[in-house]
Design a protein around this motif. Sequence first.
Motif, short mmCIF file in Angstrom:
data_model
loop_
_atom_site.label_atom_id
_atom_site.label_comp_id
_atom_site.label_asym_id
_atom_site.label_seq_id
_atom_site.Cartn_x
_atom_site.Cartn_y
_atom_site.Cartn_z
N GLU A 1 0.83 -1.21 0.00
CA GLU A 1 0.00 0.00 0.00
C GLU A 1 0.87 1.26 0.00
O GLU A 1 0.55 2.25 -0.68
N ASP A 2 1.96 1.23 0.77
CA ASP A 2 2.84 2.39 0.84
C ASP A 2 3.53 2.65 -0.50
O ASP A 2 3.76 3.81 -0.89
N ILE A 3 3.88 1.58 -1.21
CA ILE A 3 4.47 1.75 -2.54
C ILE A 3 3.48 2.43 -3.48
O ILE A 3 3.83 3.37 -4.21
N LEU A 4 2.24 1.99 -3.46
CA LEU A 4 1.23 2.62 -4.31
C LEU A 4 1.03 4.08 -3.94
O LEU A 4 0.88 4.94 -4.82
N ALA A 5 1.04 4.37 -2.64
CA ALA A 5 0.86 5.75 -2.20
C ALA A 5 1.98 6.65 -2.73
O ALA A 5 1.76 7.84 -3.00
N SER A 6 3.17 6.09 -2.90
CA SER A 6 4.29 6.89 -3.40
C SER A 6 4.11 7.29 -4.87
O SER A 6 4.80 8.17 -5.36
N TYR A 7 3.18 6.63 -5.56
CA TYR A 7 2.88 6.95 -6.96
C TYR A 7 1.62 7.80 -7.10
O TYR A 7 1.14 8.02 -8.21
N SER A 8 1.09 8.28 -5.98
CA SER A 8 -0.23 8.93 -5.99
C SER A 8 -0.28 10.22 -6.82
O SER A 8 -1.36 10.66 -7.19
N LYS A 9 0.88 10.81 -7.10
CA LYS A 9 0.87 12.03 -7.91
C LYS A 9 0.74 11.75 -9.39
O LYS A 9 0.40 12.64 -10.17
N SER A 10 1.00 10.50 -9.79
CA SER A 10 0.98 10.18 -11.21
C SER A 10 -0.11 9.19 -11.61
O SER A 10 -0.40 9.03 -12.80
N LEU A 11 -0.74 8.52 -10.62
CA LEU A 11 -1.79 7.56 -10.94
C LEU A 11 -2.70 7.37 -9.73
O LEU A 11 -2.36 7.77 -8.62
N THR A 12 -3.84 6.77 -9.95
CA THR A 12 -4.76 6.46 -8.86
C THR A 12 -4.63 4.97 -8.53
O THR A 12 -4.12 4.18 -9.33
N TYR A 13 -5.09 4.62 -7.34
CA TYR A 13 -5.03 3.21 -6.95
C TYR A 13 -6.16 2.91 -5.99
O TYR A 13 -6.74 3.79 -5.36
N SER A 14 -6.49 1.62 -5.90
CA SER A 14 -7.51 1.16 -4.97
C SER A 14 -7.02 -0.13 -4.33
O SER A 14 -6.30 -0.91 -4.94
N VAL A 15 -7.41 -0.33 -3.07
CA VAL A 15 -7.01 -1.52 -2.31
C VAL A 15 -8.26 -2.28 -1.91
O VAL A 15 -9.19 -1.71 -1.33
N HIS A 16 -8.29 -3.56 -2.22
CA HIS A 16 -9.45 -4.41 -1.97
C HIS A 16 -9.04 -5.51 -1.01
O HIS A 16 -8.28 -6.40 -1.36
N ARG A 17 -9.54 -5.40 0.23
CA ARG A 17 -9.03 -6.22 1.33
C ARG A 17 -9.91 -7.44 1.56
O ARG A 17 -10.62 -7.54 2.55
N ALA A 18 -9.85 -8.37 0.64
CA ALA A 18 -10.62 -9.60 0.76
C ALA A 18 -10.04 -10.46 1.88
O ALA A 18 -8.88 -10.34 2.25
N SER A 19 -10.86 -11.37 2.41
CA SER A 19 -10.37 -12.34 3.38
C SER A 19 -10.40 -13.71 2.71
O SER A 19 -9.57 -13.99 1.86
N ILE A 20 -11.35 -14.54 3.03
CA ILE A 20 -11.42 -15.87 2.42
C ILE A 20 -12.00 -15.76 1.02
O ILE A 20 -13.05 -15.15 0.80
N ILE A 21 -11.31 -16.35 0.06
CA ILE A 21 -11.75 -16.35 -1.33
C ILE A 21 -11.92 -17.79 -1.79
O ILE A 21 -11.06 -18.64 -1.53
N ILE A 22 -13.02 -18.06 -2.45
CA ILE A 22 -13.26 -19.38 -3.00
C ILE A 22 -13.27 -19.27 -4.52
O ILE A 22 -13.96 -18.43 -5.09
N GLY A 23 -12.46 -20.09 -5.16
CA GLY A 23 -12.38 -20.05 -6.60
C GLY A 23 -11.79 -21.32 -7.15
O GLY A 23 -11.61 -22.30 -6.41
N SER A 24 -11.44 -21.29 -8.42
CA SER A 24 -10.93 -22.49 -9.09
C SER A 24 -9.55 -22.20 -9.68
O SER A 24 -9.43 -21.48 -10.67
N SER A 25 -8.51 -22.73 -9.03
CA SER A 25 -7.16 -22.60 -9.56
C SER A 25 -6.24 -23.55 -8.81
O SER A 25 -6.29 -23.64 -7.58
N THR A 26 -5.38 -24.21 -9.55
CA THR A 26 -4.36 -25.06 -8.93
C THR A 26 -3.09 -24.27 -8.63
O THR A 26 -2.14 -24.81 -8.10
N ARG A 27 -3.10 -22.98 -8.97
CA ARG A 27 -1.91 -22.15 -8.80
C ARG A 27 -2.01 -21.21 -7.61
O ARG A 27 -1.17 -20.34 -7.44
N SER A 28 -3.06 -21.34 -6.79
CA SER A 28 -3.23 -20.44 -5.66
C SER A 28 -2.65 -21.06 -4.39
O SER A 28 -2.80 -22.27 -4.14
#
Length: 227
Positions: free
Chosen positions: A172-199
């Motif tokens: 989050e702090d890295i993104l904040a350091s770019y705040s003058k040149s771009l916007t950002y959003s943080v999505h704080r999910a907890s448990i996620i259910i999905g389909s992937s063998t790479r997670s």
Amino acid sequence: MEPEANTRQPVALIVGVTGMVGVAFTEALKKPTALGGPWTVYGVSRRPLPTWFPSSLLNKHIMLDTLNQHQSHEILAPLSSQITHVFWVALQVSESEESNISLNSTMLSNVLNALTSSPNSKLSHVTLQTGTQQYLGPIHDPTLLTQLVPRDSPFIEDYPRLPFPNFYYALEDILASYSKSLTYSVHRASIIIGSSTRSYYNSLLTLAVYALVCKHQNYPFRYISFS
């Protein structure tokens, strides 16, 4: 040479494209009803795409170790005039939170530096997905884990930071350091259910294994529902 992207068409770079959320992002952005679409979608992963991945939905797959600064710049810098959005769902985890901070910060920094190094950079927004550690603290560090105070779910996204090192805070702090040149959003999910063998973490797989054990041992399938 890569073709020039339509300046009115958003171009997404999904870093961690073969994970649960990466797959979901790919499918969502390619829907005709996707907000802001139609989207051009590039996906980054460290390894080749697995056979089950819907590769036809990607305009381009990029095999890249984002820990490698030179390789990241060499591959991504030429795309900086095309990519408008980064969806960051990549993750590396070790037993030391100090190592987690170093690894994950390096990956994000290498990608952002490569995409913003040119005056023709089109990057305008970065979406960062964090997880349960956002709320509980450095749960993978065996030393710090003993100092953490349990927190019951459901979690609230605007909880203040905990007084422990946390690689999600570092991102989050890295993104904040770019705040003058771009916007950002943080999505704080907890448990996620999905389909992937790479997670690294997939609650669906955990539930499936638990169900198989219950079936084999003829035990009832017990669970707690939070409403």
